[in-house]
Design a protein around this motif. Structure first.
Motif, PDB file in Angstrom:
ATOM      1  N   THR A  17       0.711  -1.638   0.121  1.00 43.33           N
ATOM      2  CA  THR A  17      -0.084   0.216  -0.217  1.00 43.33           C
ATOM      3  C   THR A  17       0.920   1.209   0.314  1.00 43.33           C
ATOM      4  OG1 THR A  17      -1.918  -1.099   1.498  1.00 43.33           O
ATOM      5  CG2 THR A  17      -2.177   1.521   0.736  1.00 43.33           C
ATOM      6  N   VAL A  18       0.818   2.067  -1.158  1.00 46.36           N
ATOM      7  CA  VAL A  18       1.719   3.424  -1.428  1.00 46.36           C
ATOM      8  C   VAL A  18       0.988   4.707  -0.990  1.00 46.36           C
ATOM      9  CG1 VAL A  18       3.052   4.318  -2.487  1.00 46.36           C
ATOM     10  CG2 VAL A  18       3.172   2.507  -2.591  1.00 46.36           C
ATOM     11  N   PHE A  19       1.010   5.417   0.188  1.00 49.27           N
ATOM     12  CA  PHE A  19       1.204   6.596   0.033  1.00 49.27           C
ATOM     13  C   PHE A  19       1.509   7.668  -0.845  1.00 49.27           C
ATOM     14  CE2 PHE A  19      -0.716   4.686   3.375  1.00 49.27           C
ATOM     15  CZ  PHE A  19      -2.116   4.514   4.167  1.00 49.27           C
ATOM     16  N   ALA A  20       1.027   8.197  -1.955  1.00 45.08           N
ATOM     17  CA  ALA A  20       1.774   8.801  -2.916  1.00 45.08           C
ATOM     18  C   ALA A  20       1.416  10.606  -3.402  1.00 45.08           C
ATOM     19  CB  ALA A  20       1.500   7.909  -4.400  1.00 45.08           C
ATOM     20  N   PRO A  21       2.598  11.125  -2.389  1.00 48.38           N
ATOM     21  CA  PRO A  21       2.159  12.140  -2.374  1.00 48.38           C
ATOM     22  C   PRO A  21       2.501  12.450  -4.703  1.00 48.38           C
ATOM     23  CG  PRO A  21       4.482  11.391  -1.089  1.00 48.38           C
ATOM     24  CD  PRO A  21       3.413  10.968  -1.468  1.00 48.38           C
TER      25      PRO A  21
ATOM     26  N   THR B  26       0.874  -5.616   2.497  1.00 49.47           N
ATOM     27  CA  THR B  26      -0.995  -5.522   2.502  1.00 49.47           C
ATOM     28  C   THR B  26      -1.593  -4.517   1.263  1.00 49.47           C
ATOM     29  OG1 THR B  26      -3.022  -5.103   3.231  1.00 49.47           O
ATOM     30  CG2 THR B  26      -1.599  -4.106   4.023  1.00 49.47           C
ATOM     31  N   ALA B  27      -2.600  -4.833   0.410  1.00 48.15           N
ATOM     32  CA  ALA B  27      -2.782  -3.772  -0.143  1.00 48.15           C
ATOM     33  C   ALA B  27      -4.469  -3.325   0.447  1.00 48.15           C
ATOM     34  CB  ALA B  27      -3.105  -4.298  -1.892  1.00 48.15           C
ATOM     35  N   ALA B  28      -4.130  -2.189   1.129  1.00 45.20           N
ATOM     36  CA  ALA B  28      -5.718  -1.593   1.764  1.00 45.20           C
ATOM     37  C   ALA B  28      -6.544  -0.718   0.771  1.00 45.20           C
ATOM     38  CB  ALA B  28      -4.996  -1.505   2.976  1.00 45.20           C
ATOM     39  N   LEU B  29      -7.117  -1.124   0.614  1.00 46.76           N
ATOM     40  CA  LEU B  29      -8.595  -0.460   0.320  1.00 46.76           C
ATOM     41  C   LEU B  29      -8.469   1.322   1.313  1.00 46.76           C
ATOM     42  CD1 LEU B  29      -9.956  -3.250  -2.040  1.00 46.76           C
ATOM     43  CD2 LEU B  29      -8.692  -0.790  -2.888  1.00 46.76           C
ATOM     44  N   SER B  30      -9.591   2.044   0.558  1.00 50.76           N
ATOM     45  CA  SER B  30     -10.482   2.678   2.139  1.00 50.76           C
ATOM     46  C   SER B  30     -11.631   2.233   2.967  1.00 50.76           C
ATOM     47  CB  SER B  30     -10.783   3.948   0.673  1.00 50.76           C
ATOM     48  OG  SER B  30     -11.603   3.835  -0.204  1.00 50.76           O
ATOM     49  N   THR B  31     -12.095   1.307   2.071  1.00 50.69           N
ATOM     50  CA  THR B  31     -13.057   0.265   3.137  1.00 50.69           C
ATOM     51  C   THR B  31     -12.521  -0.598   3.519  1.00 50.69           C
ATOM     52  OG1 THR B  31     -12.783  -1.021   0.666  1.00 50.69           O
ATOM     53  CG2 THR B  31     -14.262   0.947   1.006  1.00 50.69           C
ATOM     54  N   ASP B  32     -10.668  -0.578   4.220  1.00 52.46           N
ATOM     55  CA  ASP B  32      -9.971  -1.357   4.988  1.00 52.46           C
ATOM     56  C   ASP B  32      -9.447  -0.862   5.989  1.00 52.46           C
ATOM     57  OD1 ASP B  32     -10.034  -3.606   3.300  1.00 52.46           O
ATOM     58  OD2 ASP B  32      -8.953  -3.050   1.764  1.00 52.46           O
TER      59      ASP B  32
ATOM     60  N   MET C  26      -7.291   3.915  13.290  1.00 54.05           N
ATOM     61  CA  MET C  26      -6.123   2.900  13.106  1.00 54.05           C
ATOM     62  C   MET C  26      -5.151   3.750  13.008  1.00 54.05           C
ATOM     63  SD  MET C  26      -6.553   0.668   9.859  1.00 54.05           S
ATOM     64  CE  MET C  26      -7.706  -0.096   9.850  1.00 54.05           C
ATOM     65  N   ARG C  27      -3.361   2.224  12.918  1.00 51.65           N
ATOM     66  CA  ARG C  27      -2.486   2.748  13.452  1.00 51.65           C
ATOM     67  C   ARG C  27      -1.768   1.820  11.615  1.00 51.65           C
ATOM     68  NH1 ARG C  27       0.027   7.097  16.566  1.00 51.65           N
ATOM     69  NH2 ARG C  27      -1.587   8.262  17.680  1.00 51.65           N
ATOM     70  N   ILE C  28      -1.160   2.460  11.519  1.00 46.60           N
ATOM     71  CA  ILE C  28      -0.805   1.357  10.218  1.00 46.60           C
ATOM     72  C   ILE C  28       0.818   1.638   9.902  1.00 46.60           C
ATOM     73  CG2 ILE C  28      -0.638   0.545   7.888  1.00 46.60           C
ATOM     74  CD1 ILE C  28      -2.942   2.517   8.273  1.00 46.60           C
ATOM     75  N   GLU C  29       1.703   0.890  10.301  1.00 46.30           N
ATOM     76  CA  GLU C  29       3.155   0.527  10.271  1.00 46.30           C
ATOM     77  C   GLU C  29       3.356   0.791   9.030  1.00 46.30           C
ATOM     78  OE1 GLU C  29       6.591  -2.428  12.021  1.00 46.30           O
ATOM     79  OE2 GLU C  29       5.012  -2.709  12.616  1.00 46.30           O
ATOM     80  N   THR C  30       4.981   1.601   8.750  1.00 46.66           N
ATOM     81  CA  THR C  30       5.169   1.556   7.810  1.00 46.66           C
ATOM     82  C   THR C  30       6.148   0.316   7.506  1.00 46.66           C
ATOM     83  OG1 THR C  30       6.431   3.475   7.767  1.00 46.66           O
ATOM     84  CG2 THR C  30       4.414   4.038   7.405  1.00 46.66           C
ATOM     85  N   PHE C  31       7.333   0.976   5.891  1.00 40.68           N
ATOM     86  CA  PHE C  31       8.199   0.308   5.836  1.00 40.68           C
ATOM     87  C   PHE C  31       9.547   1.094   6.379  1.00 40.68           C
ATOM     88  CE2 PHE C  31      11.673  -0.737   2.927  1.00 40.68           C
ATOM     89  CZ  PHE C  31      11.789  -2.292   2.886  1.00 40.68           C
TER      90      PHE C  31
ATOM     91  N   GLY D 181     -13.188  13.104   5.248  1.00 41.55           N
ATOM     92  CA  GLY D 181     -12.390  12.305   4.137  1.00 41.55           C
ATOM     93  C   GLY D 181     -11.639  11.373   4.721  1.00 41.55           C
ATOM     94  N   VAL D 182     -11.181  11.468   4.345  1.00 39.69           N
ATOM     95  CA  VAL D 182      -9.637  10.355   4.030  1.00 39.69           C
ATOM     96  C   VAL D 182      -8.228  10.738   4.549  1.00 39.69           C
ATOM     97  CG1 VAL D 182      -8.469   8.443   4.148  1.00 39.69           C
ATOM     98  CG2 VAL D 182     -10.487   7.928   3.566  1.00 39.69           C
TER      99      VAL D 182
END
Length: 348
Positions: free
Chosen positions: A76-80, A123-129, A134-139, A151-152
Motif C-alpha cells: 500500500t503506497v501513499f503517493a504525494p 497488504t493492499a489496503a483499500l479505503s474501505t479497509d 487505525m495505526r498502520i506500521e510503515t516500511f 474524508g480520508v
C-alpha cells in the motif's frame, strides 16, 4: 551540512503547513485517467504526470526503492503529488530547489526514510479497509494514523495530516492512495532539528516539570544519573499539577515529606514506573492496546481512542498532553497524572 539539519522543527512545521494545498477536481480526473491496473506501482507513478516527482525521489534516494516497489508485493503506497513535493522543497529553503539537491549520502538516506514512511508492506489496503484512529506500521518502521472525519486523512509525526485526494488506485502489485502532503516520520523531524538536551536537562528547563525533577532528586536512587546516561529511554513525565493531585490524595504537603528510607523507596518505584528502558518510543511507534514494560517491572497500557492515554493499575488513565519531546537520550511524553503500579497501590 545544508539547512535541512539546522532547521528548527517548530518553525519547519509551521512553515510547512502554509504550503498544504489539495489537488483540484480537474487534476484528480486527469490523474485517474492516466492510471491503469495493468501496471505495477512504479509503472503507475511513471505513467502519471502528477506523480513525476515521486518517481524522481525514488531514484534520487538511491536505495533500491524502484526495484522494491516493482516487486510482487503486495504494497500500500501513499503517493504525494508533485505539488506536495514542491511544498516540502519550499519549506526546506533555498538549499533545496529540487530533489537533486539531496546529493550527500546522509541526505539520500534521509530521503529514503521519508519515502519508506509512505509504504506499507504485505497488504493492499483499500479505503474501505481503513478504520477511524487505525495505526498502520510503515516500511520505515513508524506508524501513520487514519482519520475518517470528513474524508480520508493520513497522520504523520507533524500536526498536519495529508488528505487522500485519489483513493484506491489498483495496480498489479498493490494499491496507491494519492495524497496532498509528504508525510514525515519522527525520525526525520529529529534529524531536521537534533535535540541538544538529555531527559533530565529537558525536565529542568521545563517549568511545568519542576516537581518531577524534585521527585527524582528526593527519591535518592541515582535516577538523575540514570536518566542523564546514554539510554535510550522513554519517559512519561507527569506535570506539576499531576504531582500536586497525588500529594493531596496521599495527605503529603510536599515531596520533601518522602523522607524515610521506605518512603524514598516507594517514590522511586513510582518514578521508575514512568520509565521505559532501551527504546525511544514516539507516538508514531505506539499501537492501541499495546502493553509496555517499565523499569519498575510492571506494564503500562496504551489507548489511542480520542487521544493518547497511558493506563496504570488504577481505574483512571493518564492523558498525553504533550507528545514526542525529543531529547539526546530518548523521548518524553508529558502526562496529566502520576502513574501508579500495583506494587505501590498494595503498599499504600
Amino acid at each position: 551540512m545544508k539547512k535541512l539539519f539546522r532547521l528548527n522543527a517548530l518553525a519547519f512545521m509551521a512553515l510547512f503547513s502554509l504550503f498544504l494545498l489539495s489537488c483540484n477536481d480537474d487534476d484528480s480526473n486527469i490523474m485517474e485517467e492516466e492510471m491503469s491496473t495493468e501496471l505495477n506501482i512504479v509503472e503507475t507513478a511513471q505513467a502519471t504526470s502528477d506523480l513525476s516527482l515521486l518517481v524522481e525521489a525514488l531514484i534520487q534516494a538511491d536505495a533500491d526503492l524502484v526495484a522494491t516497489l516493482s516487486a510482487n508485493g503486495p504494497f500500500t503506497v501513499f503517493a504525494p503529488t508533485n505539488e506536495a513535493f514542491a511544498n516540502l522543497l519550499e519549506a526546506l529553503g533555498d538549499d533545496y530547489n529540487s530533489l537533486a539537491d539531496f546529493d550527500t549520502a546522509e541526505e539520500k538516506e534521509l530521503l529514503a526514510k521519508v519515502l519508506t514512511y509512505h509504504v506499507v508492506e504485505g497488504t493492499a489496503a483499500l479505503s474501505t479497509d481503513l478504520t477511524q484512529d487505525m495505526r498502520i506500521e510503515t516500511f520505515q518502521g513508524e506508524n501513520v494514523s487514519v482519520d475518517l472525519n470528513g474524508g480520508v486523512f493520513i497522520g504523520d509525526a507533524t500536526d498536519a495530516s495529508a488528505a487522500v485526494v485519489i483513493p484506491d488506485v489498483d495496480t498489479s502489485n498493490g494499491v496507491v492512495h494519492v495524497i496532498d502532503k509528504v508525510l514525515l516520520p519522527q525520525e526525520v523531524l529529529n534529524a531536521l532539528a537534533p535535540p541538544t538536551q538529555n531527559i533530565v536537562e529537558t525536565a529542568q528547563a521545563t517549568a511545568a516539570l519542576s516537581l518531577l525533577v524534585d521527585a527524582l532528586v528526593q527519591a535518592d536512587a541515582d535516577l538523575v544519573a540514570t536518566l542523564s546516561s546514554d539510554g535510550p529511554f522513554t519517559v512519561f513525565a507527569p506535570t506539576n499539577d499531576a504531582f500536586e493531585a497525588l500529594l493531596n490524595t496521599l495527605g503529603y504537603a510536599s515531596l520533601s515529606e518522602f523522607d524515610t528510607p521506605e518512603e524514598k523507596a516507594l517514590l522511586a518505584k513510582v518514578l521508575t514506573y514512568h520509565v521505559v528502558s532501551g527504546t525511544a518510543a514516539y507516538s508514531t511507534n505506539l499501537n492501541d492496546g499495546m502493553m509496555i514494560e517499565t523499569v519498575q517491572g510492571e506494564n503500562v497500557s496504551i489507548g489511542l481512542s480520542g487521544g493518547v492515554f497511558i493506563g496504570d493499575a488504577t481505574d483512571t488513565d493518564a492523558q498525553v498532553v504533550i507528545a514526542n519531546v525529543a531529547t539526546t537520550n530518548g523521548a518524553v511524553h508529558v502526562i496529566n497524572k502520576v502513574l501508579l503500579p500495583q506494587e505501590v497501590l498494595d503498599a499504600l
